[in-house]
Motif scaffolding. Structure first.
Motif, PDB file in Angstrom:
ATOM      1  N   LEU A  64      63.695  62.557  53.377  1.00 47.40           N
ATOM      2  CA  LEU A  64      64.100  63.790  52.694  1.00 47.40           C
ATOM      3  C   LEU A  64      65.610  63.970  52.765  1.00 47.40           C
ATOM      4  N   PRO A  88      58.000  65.353  49.601  1.00 43.70           N
ATOM      5  CA  PRO A  88      58.730  64.386  50.434  1.00 43.70           C
ATOM      6  C   PRO A  88      57.973  63.076  50.682  1.00 43.70           C
ATOM      7  N   ASP A 124      59.702  65.596  43.584  1.00 38.98           N
ATOM      8  CA  ASP A 124      58.464  65.093  44.140  1.00 38.98           C
ATOM      9  C   ASP A 124      58.329  65.591  45.587  1.00 38.98           C
ATOM     10  N   LEU A 168      66.119  62.882  49.391  1.00 35.27           N
ATOM     11  CA  LEU A 168      65.361  63.985  48.826  1.00 35.27           C
ATOM     12  C   LEU A 168      63.949  63.583  48.392  1.00 35.27           C
ATOM     13  N   ALA A 169      63.846  62.723  47.384  1.00 41.42           N
ATOM     14  CA  ALA A 169      62.521  62.497  46.806  1.00 41.42           C
ATOM     15  C   ALA A 169      62.499  61.188  46.037  1.00 41.42           C
ATOM     16  N   LEU A 209      59.610  60.872  57.550  1.00 43.90           N
ATOM     17  CA  LEU A 209      59.513  61.803  56.427  1.00 43.90           C
ATOM     18  C   LEU A 209      60.792  62.634  56.331  1.00 43.90           C
ATOM     19  N   HIS A 210      61.236  63.117  57.478  1.00 42.18           N
ATOM     20  CA  HIS A 210      62.441  63.940  57.524  1.00 42.18           C
ATOM     21  C   HIS A 210      63.674  63.110  57.110  1.00 42.18           C
TER      22      HIS A 210
END
Lengths: 455, 455
Positions: free
Chosen positions: A326, A134, A132, A330-331, A322-323
């Protein structure tokens, strides 16, 4: 009829319409009305008075509110016992020991699972081979944004990031805006999950007293901000656990203004907002002009605890969050988000929530009614949303000491000290009304006063 | 037939049986055999020689291995560009730009989704109102333990904890055994996800050279352990990305012995192991006698990237990992685990993996065959598992500089510098064979040598 009582159409001690009137009003037979009245009577919601008809018996009345602490203590590292892990291993902090319940899932859950099943069957070669994106599925974020738009917050899908539940969102929020050693203000009594996060991230806590009706005391927060360098503040403006407090408009405005003056990150836990019995309050985030509020939520409290789907609007920390998502995970699962998005799109979430709020209010009322009959002086909150009541028992009660004894009797209680880093609230107790009342639950509840030493 | 070639039944340049023999062996018509041979010829796997029949043309031949660095550099903080976020936002590090692919999902995915759908329909009132237990669903962990038992590791369900994928497991592992400022040894070139985790957790990295065939150089690790205080070591003993190295038995034994001598935590990333074309290697964890190895894995690489279901066996850090999972995420989705457990129980995972390994080997062979025709001196790994090849291009190539240009041409490459914290491997490139080859992918691959400046 039960709904009419819950809505306040028939206040406490009022006389219900006659059986003949009820037949006419609802277009049903006399037998149906009598059956319904007997069920309500069995639940203690109405009582039959000879030759007078049926009367409403039990309605929540405001009871003495808990007494919040007023003196502030200096920031300190957090250490909480492993009690929470023990409670979670027993299947969640649900106050009364759960047993496998039978019967079908409610309509909302069945519709949700159908929607997820459809999303699964739509999976083609392209889906399962890719992660998906992020931030999460765009269609799901779009549906979330639409809901928030109706709650006075003109957010767009781009500002949201999908997480594995609200606790994961709170974790990302704290990781994004704090560094080890920073001081974070929280409500006391307040959510143990936040205290645990502060402990794991080596953050210091300052506990700000919270009132059962209005939440975090803004005077106390102002005082703390003058004395200490506070980096972030975690609040639940809507129906905070354990007491179900709802922060008034004025306090919300003051909090945003203090955040501006003191460069404070405000982490908003919105997880209970959609349960609001009378209305769903606007998020605090709707007042945020400079990206200082990080909004966190999920569907765990009002839809399903098994979805593990939450979200976060990170304001000025959005890119960092967001980082972090991730890098640490990951997702998210795309088909799951697509299923929930469909469920929302077809209006099923809306219908589910409408039912859920009525159900929760009825369950609250039954719990309040029972507690009113307990011996001793017991303070209790009367929340307009959320899933639990907060009790302040006489000072002689030690709920932590009772934990093991209650467990022996088949009851998992949530003792007061869990809701603070200071070990306070030994006489505090959170009781849940999340589950429908049945004979087993009622029986456990009736054994509780004796276990707590009330007389 | 293609399978026979992949299995090595018909070696390179050998003559295939005659069309008549093939008809008899497979019980099919002459037209069917001719059609199959024409398809294999079109793919370049076999070639027709006039009056001699069909011959096998293309088999992976060991090409010059990449030259690993030999000098060690001192531990340093990690800083990697946001390139990874950009790649993930483009739907995963898949080297060639993905397009929505049509067609049905393979049998394994259809069976998996059916099993998850059944688990959803079994949900009753009791499920959705409770969180999963902190370690994850016991039935799912039981199935995982059974698989590991067959791989020489007598683990029990109690030693496993379910996570949201392997990256989440690696995150929990590092959080559990390290503190900010600690030094962690990793493979170089190695998995960028680990480097990103070290950066976010403020850990220092020491990069230990890894060979494309045998993985982390144990002499170099021994040297590093003498010179620096290293807290943990992250390794992928089975088919490490980017080169697909398989750590030999002797190196595994040495690593365990060094871990004992230096009080080292070993974090094993096992995510590619089940893809092994010839055999699935035993986990390193099977040799661990004192709980020093933390084993991390998931089904993302061999089943579905959309499940977001991983697991961790934390050894001596098990309790801390359980607590960290609870605090940062509360729980996993129970119905999802129950669905996957059913899928495993009915043997569908086993059948899926058997097909998957054959498919991956064929796709590897086609990619290797193409690269052999590239101009210039190109070193390439020949992995026996995993999803990718590692290329060392001439020193004049700068894969990072080519990234943007390739993107314009519709190709997402994974440049070498992503696989190290030092900015090395500017001439390195990882190419994936995870996806079936189609004309669009073949076209993109053919444009690549020119983009890379090979001639």
């Amino acid at each position: 009829m039960s709904q009419g009582i819950a809505d306040g159409r028939w206040p406490s001690h009022s006389r219900l319409p006659s059986i003949r009137e009820l037949c006419a009003r609802h277009g049903v037979s006399k037998a149906t009305v009598q059956h319904a009245l007997r069920r309500l009577e069995a639940r203690g919601v109405v009582e039959a008075r000879p030759k007078s008809g049926y009367f409403v018996t039990r309605l929540p009345e405001p009871l003495p509110p808990p007494r919040p602490k007023t003196e502030l203590e200096a920031p300190r590292p957090v250490t909480i016992s492993h009690l929470l892990l023990d409670i979670m291993a027993r299947n969640g902090a649900f106050d009364l020991k759960p047993a496998p319940e039978t019967g079908e899932a409610p309509y909302g859950i069945t519709a949700l699972n159908r929607a997820i099943g459809r999303a699964l069957r739509r999976q083609r070669r392209s889906n399962f081979q890719y992660y998906d994106e992020p931030a999460g599925d765009a269609g799901f974020r779009e549906q979330l944004a639409l809901r928030y738009n109706r709650r006075g917050w003109p957010v767009t899908a781009d500002e949201l990031c999908v997480t594995s539940g609200c606790q994961h969102a709170l974790f990302l929020a704290l990781m994004a805006c704090c560094q080890a050693g920073d001081v974070v203000a929280v409500e006391t009594p307040g959510f143990y999950g936040v205290l645990q996060l502060l402990e794991q991230l080596n953050l210091k806590v300052i506990e700000i007293p919270a009132r059962a009706e209005t939440g975090m005391d803004m005077d106390a927060l102002a005082q703390a901000l003058e004395r200490w360098d506070i980096r972030a503040c975690v609040v639940s403006p809507a129906f905070a656990t354990p007491g179900g407090a709802l922060m008034p408009d004025e306090a919300r405005a003051r909090l945003i203004s203090m955040a501006e003056d003191h460069n404070l990150a405000v982490i908003e836990d919105d997880i209970y907002a959609e349960s609001g019995f009378e209305h769903v309050p606007d998020p605090l985030k709707a007042r945020d002009r400079n990206g200082r509020v990080i909004h966190c939520s999920s569907f765990s409290k009002v839809l399903s605890r098994d979805l593990r789907l939450g979200w976060i609007a990170g304001g000025r920390w959005h890119d960092r969050i967001l980082h972090l998502k991730l890098v640490t995970q990951l997702a998210s699962s795309r088909y799951l988000q697509q299923g929930v998005a469909d469920f929302m799109r077809e209006g099923a979430l809306h219908a589910h929530l409408r039912r859920e709020r009525l159900r929760l209010r009825e369950q609250r009322d039954e719990l309040l009614g029972d507690i009113r009959q307990w011996p001793g002086t017991v303070g209790v909150s009367v929340p307009q949303g959320g899933l639990a009541l907060w009790l302040e028992l006489p000072d002689t009660c030690d709920t932590l000491a009772v934990y093991q004894a209650a467990l022996q009797a088949g009851i998992v209680i949530t003792p007061g000290p869990l809701f603070s880093a200071s070990g306070d609230y030994t006489n505090g107790l959170r009781l849940s009304f999340a589950h429908p009342w049945n004979d087993r639950r009622r029986g456990a509840l009736q054994r509780l006063p004796a276990l707590l030493g009330l007389h």
